[in-house]
Motif scaffolding. Structure first.
Motif, mmCIF file in Angstrom:
data_model
loop_
_atom_site.group_PDB
_atom_site.id
_atom_site.type_symbol
_atom_site.label_atom_id
_atom_site.label_comp_id
_atom_site.label_asym_id
_atom_site.label_seq_id
_atom_site.Cartn_x
_atom_site.Cartn_y
_atom_site.Cartn_z
ATOM 1 N N PRO A 103 7.648 -10.986 -3.092
ATOM 2 C CA PRO A 103 6.468 -10.650 -3.541
ATOM 3 C C PRO A 103 6.376 -9.324 -4.435
ATOM 4 C CG PRO A 103 6.496 -11.056 -1.278
ATOM 5 C CD PRO A 103 7.828 -10.942 -1.613
ATOM 6 N N LEU A 104 5.439 -9.272 -5.322
ATOM 7 C CA LEU A 104 5.211 -7.988 -5.941
ATOM 8 C C LEU A 104 4.148 -7.115 -5.329
ATOM 9 C CD1 LEU A 104 4.627 -9.578 -9.769
ATOM 10 C CD2 LEU A 104 6.932 -8.714 -8.474
ATOM 11 N N GLU A 105 3.047 -7.427 -4.214
ATOM 12 C CA GLU A 105 2.514 -6.903 -3.582
ATOM 13 C C GLU A 105 2.487 -6.871 -2.142
ATOM 14 O OE1 GLU A 105 -1.292 -7.129 -6.936
ATOM 15 O OE2 GLU A 105 -1.387 -7.981 -5.129
ATOM 16 N N ASP A 106 2.093 -5.933 -1.501
ATOM 17 C CA ASP A 106 2.043 -5.846 -0.007
ATOM 18 C C ASP A 106 0.661 -6.542 0.498
ATOM 19 O OD1 ASP A 106 4.360 -4.504 0.366
ATOM 20 O OD2 ASP A 106 3.253 -2.501 0.100
ATOM 21 N N ALA A 107 0.850 -7.351 1.535
ATOM 22 C CA ALA A 107 -0.451 -7.806 2.285
ATOM 23 C C ALA A 107 -1.168 -6.500 2.866
ATOM 24 C CB ALA A 107 0.133 -8.573 3.389
ATOM 25 N N PHE A 108 -2.780 -6.806 2.887
ATOM 26 C CA PHE A 108 -3.359 -5.813 3.320
ATOM 27 C C PHE A 108 -3.081 -5.066 4.560
ATOM 28 C CE2 PHE A 108 -6.919 -4.550 6.059
ATOM 29 C CZ PHE A 108 -7.924 -3.888 5.241
ATOM 30 N N THR A 109 -2.627 -5.751 5.465
ATOM 31 C CA THR A 109 -2.092 -5.061 6.673
ATOM 32 C C THR A 109 -0.803 -4.338 6.398
ATOM 33 O OG1 THR A 109 -2.931 -6.709 8.133
ATOM 34 C CG2 THR A 109 -1.213 -5.540 9.224
ATOM 35 N N VAL A 110 0.077 -4.665 5.769
ATOM 36 C CA VAL A 110 1.444 -3.880 5.466
ATOM 37 C C VAL A 110 1.036 -2.697 4.614
ATOM 38 C CG1 VAL A 110 3.517 -3.959 4.206
ATOM 39 C CG2 VAL A 110 2.599 -5.963 5.448
ATOM 40 N N ALA A 111 -0.087 -2.654 3.659
ATOM 41 C CA ALA A 111 -0.552 -1.571 3.013
ATOM 42 C C ALA A 111 -1.149 -0.594 3.822
ATOM 43 C CB ALA A 111 -1.518 -2.160 2.011
ATOM 44 N N LYS A 112 -1.775 -1.178 4.840
ATOM 45 C CA LYS A 112 -2.639 -0.002 5.798
ATOM 46 C C LYS A 112 -1.434 0.690 6.854
ATOM 47 C CE LYS A 112 -6.449 -0.074 6.881
ATOM 48 N NZ LYS A 112 -7.474 1.163 6.732
ATOM 49 N N LEU A 113 -0.428 -0.335 7.218
ATOM 50 C CA LEU A 113 0.827 0.484 7.866
ATOM 51 C C LEU A 113 1.401 1.550 7.301
ATOM 52 C CD1 LEU A 113 1.990 -2.888 9.539
ATOM 53 C CD2 LEU A 113 1.109 -0.684 10.599
ATOM 54 N N LYS A 114 1.728 1.296 5.847
ATOM 55 C CA LYS A 114 2.560 2.109 5.028
ATOM 56 C C LYS A 114 1.562 3.349 4.749
ATOM 57 C CE LYS A 114 5.643 -0.887 2.613
ATOM 58 N NZ LYS A 114 5.796 -1.519 1.056
ATOM 59 N N ALA A 115 0.361 3.164 4.685
ATOM 60 C CA ALA A 115 -0.614 4.240 4.282
ATOM 61 C C ALA A 115 -0.594 5.407 5.597
ATOM 62 C CB ALA A 115 -2.012 3.753 4.075
ATOM 63 N N ALA A 116 -0.384 4.590 6.703
ATOM 64 C CA ALA A 116 -0.354 5.433 8.154
ATOM 65 C C ALA A 116 0.964 5.893 8.469
ATOM 66 C CB ALA A 116 -0.550 4.472 9.297
ATOM 67 N N GLY A 117 2.054 5.760 7.297
ATOM 68 C CA GLY A 117 3.384 6.351 7.595
ATOM 69 C C GLY A 117 4.328 5.494 8.470
ATOM 70 N N THR A 118 3.922 4.411 8.781
ATOM 71 C CA THR A 118 4.853 3.692 9.394
ATOM 72 C C THR A 118 6.121 3.358 8.872
ATOM 73 O OG1 THR A 118 2.954 2.643 10.554
ATOM 74 C CG2 THR A 118 5.098 1.507 10.798
ATOM 75 N N VAL A 119 7.230 3.366 9.571
ATOM 76 C CA VAL A 119 8.523 2.693 8.921
ATOM 77 C C VAL A 119 8.811 1.407 9.203
ATOM 78 C CG1 VAL A 119 11.008 3.420 9.372
ATOM 79 C CG2 VAL A 119 9.461 5.328 9.440
ATOM 80 N N ILE A 120 9.101 0.806 8.297
ATOM 81 C CA ILE A 120 9.044 -0.730 8.235
ATOM 82 C C ILE A 120 10.557 -1.016 8.354
ATOM 83 C CG2 ILE A 120 8.733 -3.073 7.072
ATOM 84 C CD1 ILE A 120 6.130 -1.634 8.046
ATOM 85 N N THR A 121 11.014 -1.886 9.381
ATOM 86 C CA THR A 121 12.447 -1.855 9.849
ATOM 87 C C THR A 121 12.752 -3.398 8.986
ATOM 88 O OG1 THR A 121 11.745 -3.095 11.810
ATOM 89 C CG2 THR A 121 12.354 -0.542 11.763
ATOM 90 N N GLY A 122 11.764 -4.277 8.685
ATOM 91 C CA GLY A 122 12.440 -5.518 8.294
ATOM 92 C C GLY A 122 11.350 -6.750 8.552
ATOM 93 N N LYS A 123 11.823 -7.774 8.314
ATOM 94 C CA LYS A 123 10.927 -9.069 8.573
ATOM 95 C C LYS A 123 11.450 -9.893 9.599
ATOM 96 C CE LYS A 123 8.045 -9.561 5.977
ATOM 97 N NZ LYS A 123 7.873 -10.041 4.595
#
Length: 252
Positions: A103-123
């Motif tokens: 994808p070119l964009e994050d899902a709403f929930t993913v964007a919220k997690l990133k805005a909170a500073g969460t470290v995304i480890t994968g899918k």
């Protein structure tokens, strides 16, 4: 306090990070090391992104050191069920049909997690398109239950169940229509809740976009973390599993 950093609850880790007693980089490295050790037995991940996770952890550590602490999810390692769109990272719904979809964009929930500073480890793995039961002809086999790897975690949030129960991440996302969060929670012994916010159903695949009643939801190793992840966190109860894959069950 838990000596294995990957087995801290979100609340424990957040408190230590806010007080600068725990390095976000050390926490992320502990989760990565545990994933390398255990995931070959568990198949929790469809796409593991340790380099991206470390980059995000270093950024979070720099922000916190400079006094820019964003809140209780800042620098917390979290995995995403692979029906959430992630910009620049394959989002496949654990299906061969979408194996090359980026994808070119994050899902709403993913964007919220990133805005909170969460470290995304994968899918993390799911039943194909988050429907039905486990399939054994996928490009990554179905996730196994850390309590007993001859058994499933339930689903469809199967990889999330395995990852949280085994301490590969401190929290993970799932989705729920008829029990896809709730089933793995009782099978793998962790805390979780489907969201009541319909905006959180901004998921990845055309199949899930068209299904009414789909709800995103968090999970992790302790129920108090669910409050942190209303914007976002998740949980399971501390548990013991076969072969020492998960920590000891608390006394009753």
């Amino acid at each position: 306090m838990q000596t294995d950093l990957a087995l801290l609850t979100i609340s424990e880790a957040a408190s230590l990070i806010e007080q600068r007693k725990l390095s976000p980089v050390d926490l992320t490295q502990a989760c990565i090391a545990r994933t390398h050790a255990l995931d070959p037995m568990l198949n929790a991940y469809v796409t593991f992104t340790p380099e991206r996770a470390l980059e995000a952890a270093r950024q979070a550590e720099a922000e916190i050191t400079n006094g820019n602490y964003r809140g209780p999810m800042h620098s917390i390692p979290v995995g995403l069920k692979d029906i959430y769109d992630t910009a620049g990272i394959p989002s496949t719904a654990h299906s061969k049909l979408l194996q090359t979809r980026v994808p070119l964009e994050d899902a709403f929930t993913v964007a919220k997690l990133k805005a909170a500073g969460t470290v995304i480890t994968g899918k993390l793995g799911t039943f194909e398109f988050a429907i039905g039961g486990p399939s054994f002809d996928l490009f990554v086999p179905p996730a196994r239950n850390p309590w007993d790897t001859s058994r499933t975690t339930g689903g469809s949030s199967s990889g999330s169940g395995a990852a949280v129960a085994a301490g590969l991440v401190l929290g993970a996302t799932g989705s729920d229509t008829g029990g896809s969060i709730r089933s793995p929670s009782w099978r793998s012994s962790w805390w979780a809740t489907p969201s009541r916010n319909p905006r959180c159903s901004s998921l990845a695949t055309p199949t899930n976009r068209r299904r009414s009643g789909v709800r995103a939801g968090p999970r992790s190793r302790a129920h108090e973390a669910l409050r942190a992840r209303a914007g976002w966190a998740g949980g399971r109860a501390e548990a013991a599993g076969a072969g020492g894959l998960v920590p000891p069950r608390p006394g009753r």
